[in-house]
Design a protein around this motif. Structure first.
Motif, PDB file in Angstrom:
ATOM      1  N   ILE A  79       0.857  -1.188   0.000  1.00 28.22           N
ATOM      2  CA  ILE A  79       0.000   0.000   0.000  1.00 28.22           C
ATOM      3  C   ILE A  79       0.891   1.235   0.000  1.00 28.22           C
ATOM      4  O   ILE A  79       1.762   1.372   0.861  1.00 28.22           O
ATOM      5  N   ASN A  80       0.672   2.107  -0.944  1.00 27.36           N
ATOM      6  CA  ASN A  80       1.401   3.375  -0.976  1.00 27.36           C
ATOM      7  C   ASN A  80       0.405   4.515  -0.842  1.00 27.36           C
ATOM      8  O   ASN A  80      -0.552   4.605  -1.627  1.00 27.36           O
ATOM      9  N   VAL A  81       0.629   5.377   0.133  1.00 22.86           N
ATOM     10  CA  VAL A  81      -0.215   6.559   0.302  1.00 22.86           C
ATOM     11  C   VAL A  81       0.607   7.759  -0.162  1.00 22.86           C
ATOM     12  O   VAL A  81       1.730   7.969   0.308  1.00 22.86           O
ATOM     13  N   CYS A  82       0.053   8.530  -1.081  1.00 22.84           N
ATOM     14  CA  CYS A  82       0.774   9.704  -1.570  1.00 22.84           C
ATOM     15  C   CYS A  82       0.657  10.836  -0.544  1.00 22.84           C
ATOM     16  O   CYS A  82      -0.445  11.201  -0.147  1.00 22.84           O
ATOM     17  N   VAL A 121       4.595   7.764  -0.477  1.00 24.52           N
ATOM     18  CA  VAL A 121       5.326   8.269  -1.650  1.00 24.52           C
ATOM     19  C   VAL A 121       5.050   9.763  -1.768  1.00 24.52           C
ATOM     20  O   VAL A 121       4.097  10.286  -1.166  1.00 24.52           O
ATOM     21  N   ASN A 122       5.873  10.427  -2.541  1.00 24.19           N
ATOM     22  CA  ASN A 122       5.681  11.858  -2.772  1.00 24.19           C
ATOM     23  C   ASN A 122       5.316  12.114  -4.218  1.00 24.19           C
ATOM     24  O   ASN A 122       6.174  12.045  -5.075  1.00 24.19           O
ATOM     25  N   CYS A 123       4.063  12.361  -4.455  1.00 17.38           N
ATOM     26  CA  CYS A 123       3.520  12.689  -5.771  1.00 17.38           C
ATOM     27  C   CYS A 123       3.747  11.598  -6.809  1.00 17.38           C
ATOM     28  O   CYS A 123       4.876  11.261  -7.147  1.00 17.38           O
ATOM     29  N   VAL A 124       2.662  11.066  -7.267  1.00 14.24           N
ATOM     30  CA  VAL A 124       2.719  10.043  -8.314  1.00 14.24           C
ATOM     31  C   VAL A 124       2.136  10.592  -9.617  1.00 14.24           C
ATOM     32  O   VAL A 124       1.811   9.843 -10.528  1.00 14.24           O
ATOM     33  N   GLY A 125       2.007  11.919  -9.685  1.00 20.57           N
ATOM     34  CA  GLY A 125       1.597  12.565 -10.929  1.00 20.57           C
ATOM     35  C   GLY A 125       0.103  12.557 -11.202  1.00 20.57           C
ATOM     36  O   GLY A 125      -0.316  12.783 -12.331  1.00 20.57           O
ATOM     37  N   ALA A 126      -0.694  12.281 -10.189  1.00 25.32           N
ATOM     38  CA  ALA A 126      -2.147  12.280 -10.395  1.00 25.32           C
ATOM     39  C   ALA A 126      -2.783  13.250  -9.397  1.00 25.32           C
ATOM     40  O   ALA A 126      -3.842  12.981  -8.828  1.00 25.32           O
ATOM     41  N   ALA A 128      -4.532  15.915  -9.412  1.00 27.15           N
ATOM     42  CA  ALA A 128      -5.922  16.365  -9.538  1.00 27.15           C
ATOM     43  C   ALA A 128      -6.889  15.373  -8.910  1.00 27.15           C
ATOM     44  O   ALA A 128      -8.026  15.722  -8.586  1.00 27.15           O
ATOM     45  N   LEU A 129      -6.441  14.129  -8.748  1.00 26.39           N
ATOM     46  CA  LEU A 129      -7.332  13.090  -8.205  1.00 26.39           C
ATOM     47  C   LEU A 129      -7.030  12.777  -6.738  1.00 26.39           C
ATOM     48  O   LEU A 129      -7.560  11.822  -6.185  1.00 26.39           O
ATOM     49  N   GLY A 130      -6.163  13.565  -6.118  1.00 31.10           N
ATOM     50  CA  GLY A 130      -5.756  13.273  -4.753  1.00 31.10           C
ATOM     51  C   GLY A 130      -6.880  13.378  -3.747  1.00 31.10           C
ATOM     52  O   GLY A 130      -7.911  13.978  -4.039  1.00 31.10           O
ATOM     53  N   PRO A 131      -6.695  12.781  -2.585  1.00 32.44           N
ATOM     54  CA  PRO A 131      -5.561  11.945  -2.182  1.00 32.44           C
ATOM     55  C   PRO A 131      -5.552  10.600  -2.913  1.00 32.44           C
ATOM     56  O   PRO A 131      -6.607   9.999  -3.106  1.00 32.44           O
ATOM     57  N   ILE A 132      -4.359  10.180  -3.251  1.00 35.89           N
ATOM     58  CA  ILE A 132      -4.184   8.937  -3.997  1.00 35.89           C
ATOM     59  C   ILE A 132      -3.642   7.845  -3.072  1.00 35.89           C
ATOM     60  O   ILE A 132      -2.703   8.071  -2.309  1.00 35.89           O
ATOM     61  N   VAL A 133      -4.243   6.665  -3.176  1.00 41.51           N
ATOM     62  CA  VAL A 133      -3.706   5.475  -2.503  1.00 41.51           C
ATOM     63  C   VAL A 133      -3.483   4.432  -3.594  1.00 41.51           C
ATOM     64  O   VAL A 133      -4.360   4.212  -4.436  1.00 41.51           O
ATOM     65  N   ILE A 134      -2.315   3.811  -3.591  1.00 41.41           N
ATOM     66  CA  ILE A 134      -2.000   2.801  -4.599  1.00 41.41           C
ATOM     67  C   ILE A 134      -1.786   1.474  -3.882  1.00 41.41           C
ATOM     68  O   ILE A 134      -0.956   1.383  -2.964  1.00 41.41           O
ATOM     69  N   ILE A 135      -2.546   0.485  -4.269  1.00 40.68           N
ATOM     70  CA  ILE A 135      -2.348  -0.850  -3.686  1.00 40.68           C
ATOM     71  C   ILE A 135      -2.012  -1.805  -4.816  1.00 40.68           C
ATOM     72  O   ILE A 135      -2.770  -1.934  -5.780  1.00 40.68           O
ATOM     73  N   ASP A 136      -0.872  -2.445  -4.690  1.00 41.40           N
ATOM     74  CA  ASP A 136      -0.400  -3.390  -5.711  1.00 41.40           C
ATOM     75  C   ASP A 136      -0.463  -2.783  -7.109  1.00 41.40           C
ATOM     76  O   ASP A 136      -0.825  -3.456  -8.085  1.00 41.40           O
ATOM     77  N   GLY A 137      -0.170  -1.509  -7.189  1.00 39.85           N
ATOM     78  CA  GLY A 137      -0.145  -0.846  -8.498  1.00 39.85           C
ATOM     79  C   GLY A 137      -1.485  -0.307  -8.957  1.00 39.85           C
ATOM     80  O   GLY A 137      -1.573   0.320 -10.013  1.00 39.85           O
ATOM     81  N   ASN A 138      -2.553  -0.548  -8.199  1.00 41.54           N
ATOM     82  CA  ASN A 138      -3.872  -0.040  -8.574  1.00 41.54           C
ATOM     83  C   ASN A 138      -4.145   1.285  -7.866  1.00 41.54           C
ATOM     84  O   ASN A 138      -4.096   1.360  -6.639  1.00 41.54           O
ATOM     85  N   TYR A 139      -4.464   2.312  -8.639  1.00 47.01           N
ATOM     86  CA  TYR A 139      -4.664   3.652  -8.093  1.00 47.01           C
ATOM     87  C   TYR A 139      -6.105   3.852  -7.637  1.00 47.01           C
ATOM     88  O   TYR A 139      -7.036   3.496  -8.348  1.00 47.01           O
ATOM     89  N   SER A 140      -6.277   4.443  -6.471  1.00 48.30           N
ATOM     90  CA  SER A 140      -7.594   4.882  -6.012  1.00 48.30           C
ATOM     91  C   SER A 140      -7.485   6.369  -5.712  1.00 48.30           C
ATOM     92  O   SER A 140      -6.625   6.781  -4.929  1.00 48.30           O
ATOM     93  N   GLY A 141      -8.339   7.160  -6.345  1.00 41.17           N
ATOM     94  CA  GLY A 141      -8.278   8.600  -6.183  1.00 41.17           C
ATOM     95  C   GLY A 141      -9.378   9.126  -5.283  1.00 41.17           C
ATOM     96  O   GLY A 141     -10.321   8.405  -4.940  1.00 41.17           O
ATOM     97  N   GLU A 142      -9.220  10.398  -4.896  1.00 40.88           N
ATOM     98  CA  GLU A 142     -10.183  11.088  -4.043  1.00 40.88           C
ATOM     99  C   GLU A 142     -10.531  10.250  -2.818  1.00 40.88           C
ATOM    100  O   GLU A 142     -11.699  10.130  -2.429  1.00 40.88           O
TER     101      GLU A 142
END
Ligand code: FES
Length: 156
Positions: A79-82, A121-126, A128-142
């Motif tokens: 799990i990565n939290v931006c 992580v610090n900024c994954v380039g998305a 506008a959709l923040g906050p972003i959480v990435i789990i196993d490479g899958n992005y979840s926005g807002e």
């Protein structure tokens, strides 16, 4: 049905043979070993050093140079939290707090059952959709703190 786990030594030997014990393939060899274990166990690195006949320090220097490699056991789900600025101002810390609370670990940690590893992580380039959480490479926005429970449910 689950197959019997190969002894560690045999797994490393198989990986080394797959790469013809080519020292130039060290990064690829470490990638394959990490894919087996989810991290790079000390014992496996020693076997790589012996199998390729290169110093253990050289193996460690490559293993620690690349951020993609981990020398500590990691969870099945990463799990990565931006916490970049845009995500931060939109409430990423509250989301992180909720994940930490639910998993009982802090960022940088792995649950005792090795199911989850939590990182930031610090900024994954998305942004506008923040906050972003990435789990196993899958992005979840807002993401919101009250969405964490449902999100984690998808990764048992
Ligand atoms: S700050 Fe999070 S995606 Fe840019």
């Amino acid at each position: 049905m689950k197959t019997k786990t190969k002894p560690a030594k045999q797994k490393v030997k198989t990986v080394l043979d797959r790469h013809q014990r080519d020292r130039g393939m060290l990064v690829a060899i470490l990638q394959d070993i990490q894919a087996e274990y989810n991290y790079l166990p000390k014992k496996a690195l020693t076997e790589v050093s012996q199998g390729l006949d290169i110093p253990l320090t050289q193996v460690y220097s490559v293993a620690s140079f690349f951020k993609a490699f981990s020398l500590k056991p990691r969870g099945r789900h990463i799990i990565n939290v931006c916490l970049g600025t845009a995500c931060h101002v939109r409430g990423a810390v509250r989301v992180l707090d909720e994940i930490e609370r639910r998993l009982g670990i802090k960022a940088g940690g792995t649950t005792k059952d090795h199911r989850y590893t939590l990182e930031t992580v610090n900024c994954v380039g998305a942004c506008a959709l923040g906050p972003i959480v990435i789990i196993d490479g899958n992005y979840s926005g807002e993401m919101k703190a009250d969405g964490v429970k449902a999100l984690l449910k998808g990764y048992k």
